[in-house]
Enzyme design. Structure first.
Site, PDB file in Angstrom:
ATOM      1  CD  GLU A 221      -2.844  -1.366   2.319  1.00 32.37           C
ATOM      2  OE1 GLU A 221      -2.840  -0.478   3.184  1.00 32.37           O
ATOM      3  OE2 GLU A 221      -3.620  -2.342   2.359  1.00 32.37           O
TER       4      GLU A 221
ATOM      5  CD  GLU B  89      -4.320  -8.035   1.250  1.00 30.87           C
ATOM      6  OE1 GLU B  89      -5.217  -7.361   1.808  1.00 30.87           O
ATOM      7  OE2 GLU B  89      -3.108  -7.801   1.399  1.00 30.87           O
TER       8      GLU B  89
END
Ligand code: XIL
Length: 655
Positions: free
Chosen positions: A474, A581
């Site tokens: 991220e 994910e």
């Protein structure tokens, strides 16, 4: 015994209106390590003499060259004292191979109040007002609470504070409480006001912050959060403090499978600040109660349910000061026959093996310490060919204090994966979240070295057993394509990414190194920013092998063409794509069939892209999802399959 004193607090005050900024949590990373992994190349970045990452010599498009790590390291390296020890079977559910546990006492959760006497003396903290777009506070004043002031009491007193929300325009705001103090209530007076009532005890001595939120009558997202400090002093005469009834920390209701070992942690609690004793009342045959080996206040209940049905277990807690004062709590287990958990068709890992996509899931931390660990284990060990630690490899799990390393859970997950022939994804090496509080205090000039030391320590322990590493997680802002202004970015701008990948590559030349991001599975500024970042990294010869698309989506997701186009753009750059994910949160009113279709379409989109080589879900049962309220996975809370499971079986096998 004297009655508790009621303290009625009604004061007058006004809130300061401050627009509250956005910004992200940031986070630093740190850990020390043995100086292994120091480069053999000439020094161009952190000189070993000054531990600084600030003189990194990374010009425009020059690849980074790593310097030796400092010796001694910035923080103490892992040692034999950190090595896990055998975990007695009384504490876990897995029966076919021994697990390990931490050797040291539990890391104390910080009990220091975040507020000091100076904070209390400074008066009521200013309200924090969230001003949504389109609202002009000059025209629509922020709501506030009338008559509030910090409160000081003695342990044993009952605090009563009336909350009267007001609005400059004269309308009546709504209100709600954030986390209540233990045992407190926020009672509706049915006149637009509420009253906080809190019976305080010895365990509450210190400064407690309580926050209530006033909601603008016209714009519900226009809110004012008002924190109030409650100072609880030692009682002048402890005999005056009513003695609370002890209890155990609440235990969830679990569905378990007949014949599976069940363990349940019993955490005795008493508001008088002591630890109650714990007894089982009429326990099931064979049930045992074992004190925890790290924390005397905890006990482990272990049993093997032999019969199908609802099993209740009564737990009696006895006051440490007055044994005549007892509490009774009931634990409920829904014991199901093994047949209810049998699944027809191919296991997901076998279905996927027909193609080229490696299929797996994240696994919960210490799942083997949960009551339903037997069910969890039996699903995971048959369905997945790849395992990612959901949180067991994160900084706050591995290195909670400088020089303290807690490897046990990650060691257990690693051995579990190996025992069941699962590949392993290391996740994450560098992230701005899940950092111990001491990490964020690292000096900016030391941070790159801290980062390299942490990467070195984790990879030194697991590199020969990990196939894929999420090296940087991220790096972009939540919604834009801009770089996240994290503690990492604060060091050298985006070059922290170059260094992280160079360090990982040096430690594991053969592994697949991944840049992982969320909300990049559809067209928009975030994916555009990701693509530009990838191009800059490739231009600097940064050793990225794949880009991770997290895919935390909703059941309303339908941008499959955009997902395919984004994957193609990454593939065109010679990189692989990993779905890392995947979970599909149910939006209001959405059906399980809609959810199943999204799972199937995402899998198909990956199958249609030759360089989409890995597909992972972020867990598999709604009970242990970090998005649990939206029921995003393919087993429900009781391990029953949902339509998405069958859809995945069919799609993964290419049917
Ligand atoms: C989440 C876990 O699921 C939570 O249990 C934990 O409290 C926070 O982290 N993106 C990531 C994952 O890369 O590591 C995050 O996992 C979810 C978002």
């Amino acid at each position: 015994m004297m009655p508790a004193i009621r303290v009625l607090a009604i004061f007058t005050a006004c809130a300061l209106v401050t627009a509250c900024g956005g910004g992200d949590s940031g986070g630093g990373a740190t850990s020390g390590a043995d100086p292994v992994g120091g480069g053999t190349e000439p020094v161009t970045d952190a000189g070993s003499d000054n531990n600084s990452g600030s003189d990194v010599d990374i010009g425009g498009d020059e690849p980074v060259v790593l310097a030796d790590l400092p010796s001694p390291p910035l923080t103490e390296a892992p040692s034999a004292n950190d090595e896990p020890i055998a975990l007695a079977q009384e504490f876990h559910t897995i029966t076919d191979f021994p697990l390990v546990g931490e050797p040291s006492p539990r890391v104390p959760v910080s009990v220091v109040s975040q507020f000091s006497e100076a904070d209390f003396a400074a008066g009521l903290p200013p309200a924090v007002v969230s001003v949504p777009d389109g609202v002009d506070p000059a025209l629509n004043g922020a709501p506030f609470f009338e008559g509030l002031q910090n409160v000081r009491v003695n342990a044993g007193d009952v605090v009563e504070i009336r909350y009267a929300p007001r609005d400059p325009e004269g309308e009546l705001p709504g209100q709600f409480a954030q986390e209540l103090p233990p045992g407190a209530t926020f009672d509706d007076n049915f006149d637009g006001t509420r009253t906080l009532r809190w019976q305080t005890f010895q365990a509450d001595v210190g400064i407690t912050a309580f926050t209530a939120v006033a909601i603008d009558p016209a714009v519900s997202s226009y809110r004012s959060s008002q924190t109030l400090l409650i100072a609880v002093d030692e009682s002048v005469d402890p005999a005056n403090v009513v003695n609370a009834t002890p209890s155990i920390r609440a235990v969830d209701n679990y569905t378990v499978r007949v014949g599976d070992p069940v363990v349940i942690l019993l955490d005795g609690q008493d508001r008088n600040g002591t630890i109650p004793s714990i007894e089982l009342v009429n326990p099931p045959a064979g049930a045992t109660l074992t004190p925890d080996y790290r924390d005397e206040g905890l006990s482990w209940l272990r049993l093997v349910p032999e019969f199908v049905g609802t099993l209740t277990i009564d737990v009696l807690t006895r006051d440490a000061l007055d044994s005549s004062i007892t509490g009774l709590d009931r634990i409920t287990l829904f014991v199901k026959p093994a047949s209810e958990f049998e699944r027809s068709g191919a296991r997901l890992r076998d279905a996927a093996a027909n193609g080229r996509v490696l299929f797996g899931s994240a696994l919960s931390p210490v799942f083997y310490l949960q009551a339903d660990g037997g069910l969890y284990e039996s699903f995971a060990d048959s369905e997945f060919a790849l395992m990612t630690p959901e949180s067991s490899m994160k900084w706050d799990a591995i290195n909670p204090l400088p020089g303290l390393f807690e490897w046990a859970d990650m060691d257990n997950l690693m051995r579990f994966a190996e025992q069941h022939s699962m590949a392993v994804r290391g996740h994450p090496l560098v992230w701005h979240r899940s950092l111990p509080s001491w990490v964020e205090e690292t000096a900016v000039e030391d941070r790159i070295v801290h980062m390299r030391e942490f990467i070195t320590r984790v990879m030194n322990r697991y590199a020969d057993r990990v196939d894929i590493w999420d090296v940087v997680n991220e790096p972009l802002n939540d919604t834009s394509g801009e770089m996240r202004q994290s503690l990492w970015f604060e060091t050298l701008g985006e070059q922290y990414i170059d260094i992280a990948f160079a360090q990982a590559r040096e430690l594991d030349p053969a592994a697949t190194l991944v840049l992982n991001e969320f909300d990049v599975g559809f067209a928009g500024p975030k994916f555009d920013g990701l693509l530009q970042l990838v191009d800059r990294l490739l231009a600097r010869d940064v050793s990225v092998d794949a880009v991770g698309f997290q895919m935390h989506v909703f059941s309303s997701f339908n941008q499959f063409d955009e997902l395919a186009a984004n994957m193609a753009a990454i593939a065109e750059r010679g990189l692989d794509i990993h779905i890392t994910e995947l979970d599909v949160a149910l939006v209001a009113g959405a059906s399980d069939a809609t959810q199943a279709n999204v799972y199937a379409r995402v899998i198909e989109t990956c199958q249609e892209q030759p360089q989409c080589t890995v597909l992972q879900t972020w867990g598999f049962t709604d009970r242990y999802s970090f998005r649990t309220v939206t029921e995003p996975l393919y087993l429900n809370r009781d391990f029953a399959t949902k339509p998405a499971y069958e859809a995945m079986q069919q799609t993964l096998s290419g049917n």
